[in-house]
Write an enzyme that holds these catalytic residues in place. Structure first.
Site, PDB file in Angstrom:
ATOM      1  N   ASP A 229     -18.118  20.171 -44.070  1.00  0.00           N
ATOM      2  CA  ASP A 229     -17.489  19.269 -44.782  1.00  0.00           C
ATOM      3  C   ASP A 229     -17.376  20.005 -46.337  1.00  0.00           C
ATOM      4  O   ASP A 229     -18.239  20.088 -47.164  1.00  0.00           O
ATOM      5  CB  ASP A 229     -18.071  17.982 -44.946  1.00  0.00           C
TER       6      ASP A 229
ATOM      7  N   GLY B  20     -31.764  13.623 -21.817  1.00  0.00           N
ATOM      8  CA  GLY B  20     -32.279  12.338 -22.717  1.00  0.00           C
ATOM      9  C   GLY B  20     -32.881  12.753 -23.861  1.00  0.00           C
ATOM     10  O   GLY B  20     -33.576  13.747 -23.871  1.00  0.00           O
TER      11      GLY B  20
ATOM     12  N   ARG C 160     -29.152  16.938 -36.382  1.00  0.00           N
ATOM     13  CA  ARG C 160     -28.576  17.737 -35.042  1.00  0.00           C
ATOM     14  C   ARG C 160     -29.526  17.868 -33.960  1.00  0.00           C
ATOM     15  O   ARG C 160     -29.188  17.657 -32.867  1.00  0.00           O
ATOM     16  CB  ARG C 160     -28.291  18.930 -35.665  1.00  0.00           C
TER      17      ARG C 160
ATOM     18  N   VAL D  41     -29.456  16.325 -23.816  1.00  0.00           N
ATOM     19  CA  VAL D  41     -29.951  17.231 -22.627  1.00  0.00           C
ATOM     20  C   VAL D  41     -31.170  16.316 -22.001  1.00  0.00           C
ATOM     21  O   VAL D  41     -32.154  16.389 -22.379  1.00  0.00           O
ATOM     22  CB  VAL D  41     -30.449  18.440 -23.269  1.00  0.00           C
TER      23      VAL D  41
ATOM     24  N   ASP E 234     -20.951  10.995 -46.273  1.00  0.00           N
ATOM     25  CA  ASP E 234     -19.934  10.018 -46.558  1.00  0.00           C
ATOM     26  C   ASP E 234     -18.816  10.345 -45.609  1.00  0.00           C
ATOM     27  O   ASP E 234     -19.099  10.629 -44.424  1.00  0.00           O
ATOM     28  CB  ASP E 234     -19.276  10.246 -47.969  1.00  0.00           C
TER      29      ASP E 234
ATOM     30  N   HIS F 119     -29.307  17.313 -30.008  1.00  0.00           N
ATOM     31  CA  HIS F 119     -29.435  18.127 -29.149  1.00  0.00           C
ATOM     32  C   HIS F 119     -30.480  17.644 -28.221  1.00  0.00           C
ATOM     33  O   HIS F 119     -30.502  18.500 -26.986  1.00  0.00           O
ATOM     34  CB  HIS F 119     -29.277  19.524 -29.693  1.00  0.00           C
ATOM     35  N   ASP F 120     -31.562  16.880 -28.659  1.00  0.00           N
ATOM     36  CA  ASP F 120     -32.392  16.712 -27.656  1.00  0.00           C
ATOM     37  C   ASP F 120     -31.707  15.277 -26.650  1.00  0.00           C
ATOM     38  O   ASP F 120     -31.893  15.503 -25.661  1.00  0.00           O
ATOM     39  CB  ASP F 120     -33.479  15.899 -28.491  1.00  0.00           C
TER      40      ASP F 120
ATOM     41  N   ASP G  51     -36.186  13.188 -25.142  1.00  0.00           N
ATOM     42  CA  ASP G  51     -37.485  13.109 -24.301  1.00  0.00           C
ATOM     43  C   ASP G  51     -38.120  14.548 -25.108  1.00  0.00           C
ATOM     44  O   ASP G  51     -39.432  14.966 -24.746  1.00  0.00           O
ATOM     45  CB  ASP G  51     -37.302  13.531 -22.892  1.00  0.00           C
TER      46      ASP G  51
HETATM   47  C1  HEM Z   1     -18.183  16.533 -30.911  1.00  0.00           C
HETATM   48  C2  HEM Z   1     -18.883  17.510 -30.437  1.00  0.00           C
HETATM   49  C3  HEM Z   1     -19.643  18.596 -31.293  1.00  0.00           C
HETATM   50  C4  HEM Z   1     -19.459  19.905 -31.505  1.00  0.00           C
HETATM   51  C5  HEM Z   1     -18.612  20.829 -30.653  1.00  0.00           C
HETATM   52  C6  HEM Z   1     -20.482  20.167 -32.332  1.00  0.00           C
HETATM   53  C7  HEM Z   1     -20.494  21.506 -32.680  1.00  0.00           C
HETATM   54  C8  HEM Z   1     -21.459  22.011 -33.640  1.00  0.00           C
HETATM   55  C9  HEM Z   1     -21.495  23.442 -34.268  1.00  0.00           C
HETATM   56  C10 HEM Z   1     -20.607  24.500 -33.561  1.00  0.00           C
HETATM   57  C11 HEM Z   1     -22.196  23.415 -35.304  1.00  0.00           C
HETATM   58  C12 HEM Z   1     -22.467  24.836 -36.146  1.00  0.00           C
HETATM   59  C13 HEM Z   1     -23.629  25.696 -35.272  1.00  0.00           C
HETATM   60  C14 HEM Z   1     -23.525  26.960 -35.504  1.00  0.00           C
HETATM   61  O1  HEM Z   1     -23.803  27.161 -36.830  1.00  0.00           O
HETATM   62  O2  HEM Z   1     -23.674  27.511 -34.438  1.00  0.00           O
HETATM   63  C15 HEM Z   1     -22.559  22.046 -35.395  1.00  0.00           C
HETATM   64  C16 HEM Z   1     -23.490  21.654 -36.702  1.00  0.00           C
HETATM   65  C17 HEM Z   1     -23.720  20.538 -36.560  1.00  0.00           C
HETATM   66  N1  HEM Z   1     -23.730  19.413 -36.011  1.00  0.00           N
HETATM   67 FE1  HEM Z   1     -22.402  19.101 -34.484  1.00  0.00          FE
HETATM   68  N2  HEM Z   1     -21.402  19.211 -32.704  1.00  0.00           N
HETATM   69  C18 HEM Z   1     -20.891  18.074 -32.089  1.00  0.00           C
HETATM   70  C19 HEM Z   1     -21.023  16.949 -32.372  1.00  0.00           C
HETATM   71  C20 HEM Z   1     -22.245  16.377 -33.308  1.00  0.00           C
HETATM   72  C21 HEM Z   1     -22.967  15.175 -33.168  1.00  0.00           C
HETATM   73  C22 HEM Z   1     -22.671  13.994 -32.334  1.00  0.00           C
HETATM   74  C23 HEM Z   1     -24.067  15.186 -34.163  1.00  0.00           C
HETATM   75  C24 HEM Z   1     -24.766  14.196 -34.661  1.00  0.00           C
HETATM   76  C25 HEM Z   1     -24.757  12.840 -34.506  1.00  0.00           C
HETATM   77  C26 HEM Z   1     -23.661  16.643 -34.895  1.00  0.00           C
HETATM   78  C27 HEM Z   1     -24.453  17.039 -35.663  1.00  0.00           C
HETATM   79  C28 HEM Z   1     -24.475  18.214 -36.474  1.00  0.00           C
HETATM   80  C29 HEM Z   1     -24.921  18.890 -37.747  1.00  0.00           C
HETATM   81  C30 HEM Z   1     -25.591  17.720 -38.815  1.00  0.00           C
HETATM   82  C31 HEM Z   1     -24.894  20.238 -37.809  1.00  0.00           C
HETATM   83  C32 HEM Z   1     -25.134  20.974 -39.228  1.00  0.00           C
HETATM   84  C33 HEM Z   1     -26.588  21.461 -38.916  1.00  0.00           C
HETATM   85  C34 HEM Z   1     -27.177  22.233 -39.993  1.00  0.00           C
HETATM   86  O3  HEM Z   1     -26.651  22.395 -41.061  1.00  0.00           O
HETATM   87  O4  HEM Z   1     -28.239  22.884 -39.689  1.00  0.00           O
HETATM   88  N3  HEM Z   1     -22.825  17.307 -34.232  1.00  0.00           N
HETATM   89  N4  HEM Z   1     -22.204  21.312 -34.347  1.00  0.00           N
END
Ligand code: HEM
Ligand SMILES: *[C@@H]1O[C@H](CO)[C@@H](O)[C@H](O)[C@H]1NC(C)=O
Ligand SMILES: *[C@@H]1O[C@H](CO)[C@@H](O)[C@H](O)[C@H]1NC(C)=O
Ligand SMILES: *[C@@H]1O[C@H](CO)[C@@H](O)[C@H](O)[C@H]1NC(C)=O
Ligand SMILES: *[C@@H]1O[C@H](CO)[C@@H](O)[C@H](O)[C@H]1NC(C)=O
Ligand SMILES: *[C@@H]1O[C@H](CO)[C@@H](O)[C@H](O)[C@H]1NC(C)=O
Ligand SMILES: *[C@@H]1O[C@H](CO)[C@@H](O)[C@H](O)[C@H]1NC(C)=O
Ligand SMILES: *[C@@H]1O[C@H](CO)[C@@H](O)[C@H](O)[C@H]1NC(C)=O
Length: 327
Positions: free
Chosen positions: A247, A80, A70, A78, A255, A74-75, A82
């Site tokens: 998940d 690019g 993640r 925003v 997976d 997030h890098d 960087d």
């Molecule tokens: C499609 C739009 C996306 C939205 C709206 C979104 C939103 C979120 C939110 C709300 C969380 C939980 C954060 C919290 O507890 O406050 C999360 C976790 C996470 N997101 Fe996304 N996300 C998106 C796309 C992505 C993408 C593209 C990736 C990586 C390629 C990603 C990777 C992850 C991962 C791995 C977590 C779990 C992080 C952890 O357990 O520390 N997400 N995301």
């Protein structure tokens, strides 16, 4: 009787060739590309050092794999890839760590800092923090059983960060499908890439505050899942930070379980379930739910593409010696 005509022509030719080379060089620098062997001669142990540190961090705490993945997302979204996300606030930098999408949920900064100190001791001033993030994301996916890809390298680190850009350029969990598609298309991604990248939510966790409205108010959610999620996530704000797996069925393994959940209305976030809610992305979700290899291939390609968002190259930016602050 100065120069004879022959030497004048050859002088003009040389001048032409010289100018041509100058133009060519400028062109090459302006379009400086990332490459997979960028550190082969300058820091041959860079990749193995990062890999070993990621394997250790994930063995110590499996969720760290998700957190490192993640961080790279997030890098890159925003301004690019960087490493701007890693900068602490200072009197002159209003950083990204405290922005709404990041504060209280983005983690793994300490793992990146540890990797950076190891790299500084073996090849000082060579490996960028932005490249560490890109490699750590790939190594995390592999450590969790997902696909691999060759990471393009040669990014440099920013000397600034943007709190405002972090608040506006990262997608929110409250978005509907149209707005998710728009957010990703503004970064150059297709609907298919949106769906593939979202598969990252096959691992990791989210806070109650991000899915409370979904489990209490939405109707397109499996009722037994909603009931079970409510035990850790009451309507009280005291539970805001309680975690549940993105998940529910196989939260550690990388997976296609994410898509299998979506087709059963078992998405955790509103934004997750939007990808399978009667709209244009339903068939892609169904495809990935039935075909893990198709998901792996598309995910790896989309990650490579994400890693190429506006990198600083050549003489732009710097190689930070400490990822948390500019040199
Ligand atoms: C499609 C739009 C996306 C939205 C709206 C979104 C939103 C979120 C939110 C709300 C969380 C939980 C954060 C919290 O507890 O406050 C999360 C976790 C996470 N997101 Fe996304 N996300 C998106 C796309 C992505 C993408 C593209 C990736 C990586 C390629 C990603 C990777 C992850 C991962 C791995 C977590 C779990 C992080 C952890 O357990 O520390 N997400 N995301
Ligand atoms: C760079 O190093 C990698 C990994 O050790 C190797 O697979 C690759 O062939 C090398 N590339 C060049 C151009 O030496
Ligand atoms: C459910 O929706 C209502 C109306 O939008 C809102 O006031 C309430 O806070 C929501 N409940 C939860 C638990 O989010
Ligand atoms: C949820 O969070 C609250 C407040 O921090 C805590 O008291 C409660 O034990 C948590 N519930 C679970 C099941 O972890
Ligand atoms: C509830 O919280 C506990 C402790 O944090 C966790 O082990 C469990 O998986 C959570 N249950 C759900 C449904 O998220
Ligand atoms: C998924 O899409 C790919 C590429 O379009 C296609 O080759 C494959 O047959 C589809 N698989 C399923 C299970 O629909
Ligand atoms: C941030 O730094 C980069 C490169 O160092 C530069 O291109 C960009 O314009 C800067 N942005 C701001 C808002 O200062
Ligand atoms: C890196 O910079 C941060 C912020 O100034 C500081 O807290 C930290 O101790 C530094 N790390 C190292 C290894 O010097």
């Amino acid at each position: 009787m100065a120069l004879n005509s022959h030497s004048s022509i050859s002088f003009k030719r040389s001048l032409c060739l010289f100018l041509f080379l100058v133009v060519l060089l400028n062109f090459k620098m302006a379009s400086a590309q990332l490459s997979t062997d960028f550190y082969n001669s300058t820091c041959s142990k860079a990749l193995s050092t990062i890999e070993a540190a990621v394997i250790k961090a994930v063995a110590n705490e499996q969720r760290m794999g998700a957190s490192l993945l993640r961080l790279h997302f997030h890098d890159c979204f925003v301004n690019g890839c960087d490493a701007s996300i890693l900068l602490d606030d200072t009197s002159s930098i209003n950083g990204e760590k405290t922005s709404a999408p990041n504060v209280g949920s983005v983690r793994g900064y300490d793992v990146i800092d540890t990797i950076k100190s190891q790299l500084e001791s073996i090849c000082p001033g060579v490996v960028s923090c932005a490249d560490i993030l890109a490699v750590a994301a790939r190594d995390s996916v592999v450590a969790l059983g997902g696909p691999s890809w060759k990471v393009e390298l040669g990014r440099r680190d920013s000397t600034n960060a943007s709190f405002t850009a972090a608040n506006t350029q990262l997608p929110s969990f409250i978005l509907d499908l149209d707005d998710l598609i728009t957010t990703f298309s503004q970064k150059g991604f297709t609907e298919k890439e949106l769906v593939a990248l979202s598969g990252a939510h096959t691992t990791g966790e989210a806070r109650c505050v991000t899915f409370r409205n979904r489990i209490y108010n939405e109707t397109n959610i499996d009722s037994s899942l909603a009931t079970s999620l409510k035990t850790n996530c009451s309507s009280s704000t005291a539970d805001d930070d309680n975690l549940s797996s993105l998940d529910a069925t196989s939260h550690v393994i990388f997976d296609n379980g994410y898509y299998k959940n979506l087709v059963k209305n078992k998405g955790l976030l509103h934004s997750d379930q939007q990808l399978f809610s009667g709209g244009s992305t339903d068939s892609l979700v169904t495809n990935y739910s039935e075909n893990a290899n198709e998901f792996y291939k598309d995910f790896a390609n989309a990650m490579l593409k994400m890693g190429q968002l506006s990198p600083l190259t050549g003489t732009n930016g710097q190689i930070r010696t400490n990822c948390s602050k500019v040199n």
